[in-house]
Motif scaffolding. Sequence first.
Motif, PDB file in Angstrom:
ATOM      1  N   LYS A 166      47.038   8.007  14.307  1.00 12.27           N
ATOM      2  CA  LYS A 166      47.885   6.827  14.380  1.00 12.27           C
ATOM      3  C   LYS A 166      47.478   5.881  13.259  1.00 12.27           C
ATOM      4  N   VAL A 167      48.407   5.035  12.850  1.00 13.81           N
ATOM      5  CA  VAL A 167      48.142   4.057  11.785  1.00 13.81           C
ATOM      6  C   VAL A 167      48.147   2.668  12.409  1.00 13.81           C
ATOM      7  N   ILE A 168      47.049   1.938  12.194  1.00 15.26           N
ATOM      8  CA  ILE A 168      46.940   0.595  12.752  1.00 15.26           C
ATOM      9  C   ILE A 168      46.446  -0.361  11.670  1.00 15.26           C
ATOM     10  N   GLU A 169      46.647  -1.632  11.903  1.00 16.06           N
ATOM     11  CA  GLU A 169      46.104  -2.670  11.026  1.00 16.06           C
ATOM     12  C   GLU A 169      45.215  -3.583  11.856  1.00 16.06           C
ATOM     13  N   ARG A 170      44.055  -3.909  11.273  1.00 18.93           N
ATOM     14  CA  ARG A 170      43.125  -4.779  11.995  1.00 18.93           C
ATOM     15  C   ARG A 170      42.520  -5.794  11.048  1.00 18.93           C
ATOM     16  N   ASP A 171      42.316  -6.991  11.577  1.00 16.15           N
ATOM     17  CA  ASP A 171      41.537  -7.979  10.838  1.00 16.15           C
ATOM     18  C   ASP A 171      40.081  -7.532  10.806  1.00 16.15           C
ATOM     19  N   SER A 172      39.285  -8.206  10.001  1.00 18.23           N
ATOM     20  CA  SER A 172      37.868  -7.864   9.918  1.00 18.23           C
ATOM     21  C   SER A 172      37.215  -8.011  11.299  1.00 18.23           C
ATOM     22  N   PHE A 173      36.203  -7.213  11.538  1.00 17.13           N
ATOM     23  CA  PHE A 173      35.479  -7.298  12.811  1.00 17.13           C
ATOM     24  C   PHE A 173      34.002  -7.010  12.568  1.00 17.13           C
ATOM     25  N   GLN A 174      33.198  -7.406  13.528  1.00 20.28           N
ATOM     26  CA  GLN A 174      31.749  -7.304  13.382  1.00 20.28           C
ATOM     27  C   GLN A 174      31.199  -6.107  14.148  1.00 20.28           C
ATOM     28  N   VAL A 175      30.240  -5.439  13.512  1.00 16.62           N
ATOM     29  CA  VAL A 175      29.477  -4.415  14.212  1.00 16.62           C
ATOM     30  C   VAL A 175      28.004  -4.792  14.122  1.00 16.62           C
ATOM     31  N   VAL A 176      27.222  -4.386  15.109  1.00 20.73           N
ATOM     32  CA  VAL A 176      25.776  -4.613  15.101  1.00 20.73           C
ATOM     33  C   VAL A 176      25.088  -3.276  15.321  1.00 20.73           C
ATOM     34  N   GLY A 177      23.903  -3.138  14.743  1.00 21.41           N
ATOM     35  CA  GLY A 177      23.178  -1.889  14.901  1.00 21.41           C
ATOM     36  C   GLY A 177      21.967  -1.831  14.001  1.00 21.41           C
ATOM     37  N   ASN A 182      28.506  -2.817  23.478  1.00 18.36           N
ATOM     38  CA  ASN A 182      29.863  -2.578  22.995  1.00 18.36           C
ATOM     39  C   ASN A 182      30.909  -3.367  23.786  1.00 18.36           C
ATOM     40  N   ASN A 183      31.475  -4.407  23.154  1.00 21.97           N
ATOM     41  CA  ASN A 183      32.512  -5.207  23.814  1.00 21.97           C
ATOM     42  C   ASN A 183      33.736  -5.412  22.923  1.00 21.97           C
ATOM     43  N   ALA A 199      25.871   1.918  14.739  1.00 29.43           N
ATOM     44  CA  ALA A 199      26.238   0.579  15.219  1.00 29.43           C
ATOM     45  C   ALA A 199      27.300   0.663  16.302  1.00 29.43           C
ATOM     46  N   THR A 200      27.756  -0.509  16.731  1.00 32.56           N
ATOM     47  CA  THR A 200      28.855  -0.604  17.686  1.00 32.56           C
ATOM     48  C   THR A 200      29.605  -1.896  17.452  1.00 32.56           C
ATOM     49  N   GLU A 201      30.887  -1.924  17.799  1.00 36.42           N
ATOM     50  CA  GLU A 201      31.647  -3.168  17.645  1.00 36.42           C
ATOM     51  C   GLU A 201      31.193  -4.169  18.702  1.00 36.42           C
ATOM     52  N   TYR A 202      30.863  -5.368  18.230  1.00 37.51           N
ATOM     53  CA  TYR A 202      30.285  -6.360  19.130  1.00 37.51           C
ATOM     54  C   TYR A 202      30.704  -7.755  18.697  1.00 37.51           C
ATOM     55  N   ASP A 203      31.200  -8.530  19.634  1.00 38.11           N
ATOM     56  CA  ASP A 203      31.600  -9.912  19.371  1.00 38.11           C
ATOM     57  C   ASP A 203      30.584 -10.834  20.031  1.00 38.11           C
ATOM     58  N   GLY A 204      29.771 -11.496  19.201  1.00 38.58           N
ATOM     59  CA  GLY A 204      28.738 -12.386  19.733  1.00 38.58           C
ATOM     60  C   GLY A 204      27.609 -12.550  18.731  1.00 38.58           C
TER      61      GLY A 204
END
Length: 227
Positions: free
Chosen positions: A71-82, A118-119, A146-151
């Motif tokens: 599938k093709v998606i568009e996303r704004d920037s996001f944070q990962v931690v690891g 992961n949240n 890493a994992t996607e994490y908001d915080g």
Amino acid sequence: MAEDQKTYLLENWLNVDECNIIRIIFCFLWNFIKKQKIIRSVVRFFSLTFKGKKSLMKKNILKGAEPMKYKVIERDSFQVVGIKREFSLVNGENLVGIPKLWDEVNEDGTVDLLLKLNNGQIKGVLRVCVTNSGTQSKQVMDYWVATEYDGDTPDGLLKFEVPTSKWVVFEVHGPMPDAMQKAWNQIFSEWLPSSSYEHAGTPALEVYTDENPLSPDFYSEIWIPVK
């Protein structure tokens, strides 16, 4: 010779000469038109041949290949931690070091910690490869588990900002590492050459769920940034 005879011969010579000139011009134009037709035919032949070969190439690329689900998606920037490790690409050092790193993070509880943190939208543990542009050598990369994490960044971990992108998200089914290697090969040898997309040049992602990676039903993903 009488003046009338001179006038007659001169007029006839002019008439003959004019006819020859007309014939020459006519023949030149006729040959030119014929050549143009030939040229157009040749151009059309090679144009159709090239298009045919291009179409055949695409058919050959996709013939016999299992269709990839994506599938093709568009996303704004996001944070990962690891965690991050730097690997050299010289003499296959990365090919030796990366499997050892995965053994380490599975044994020391890092993977379990990342799954708990992961949240974000992407569910699972991520593999992110980033070319280290801060070094003089291009033969070095930063490898993230890493994992996607908001915080706020948790103690003992680092954060990385994944840039805004259009992504093609491919489904991968099967045991690791064979299924993942097969998918990467199919993407770059078959899917990308036959698509209208180009790799955006930013880091790609591998996504691993918390299931058994050796299971024949194991599900994972490859995220390719495109433009």
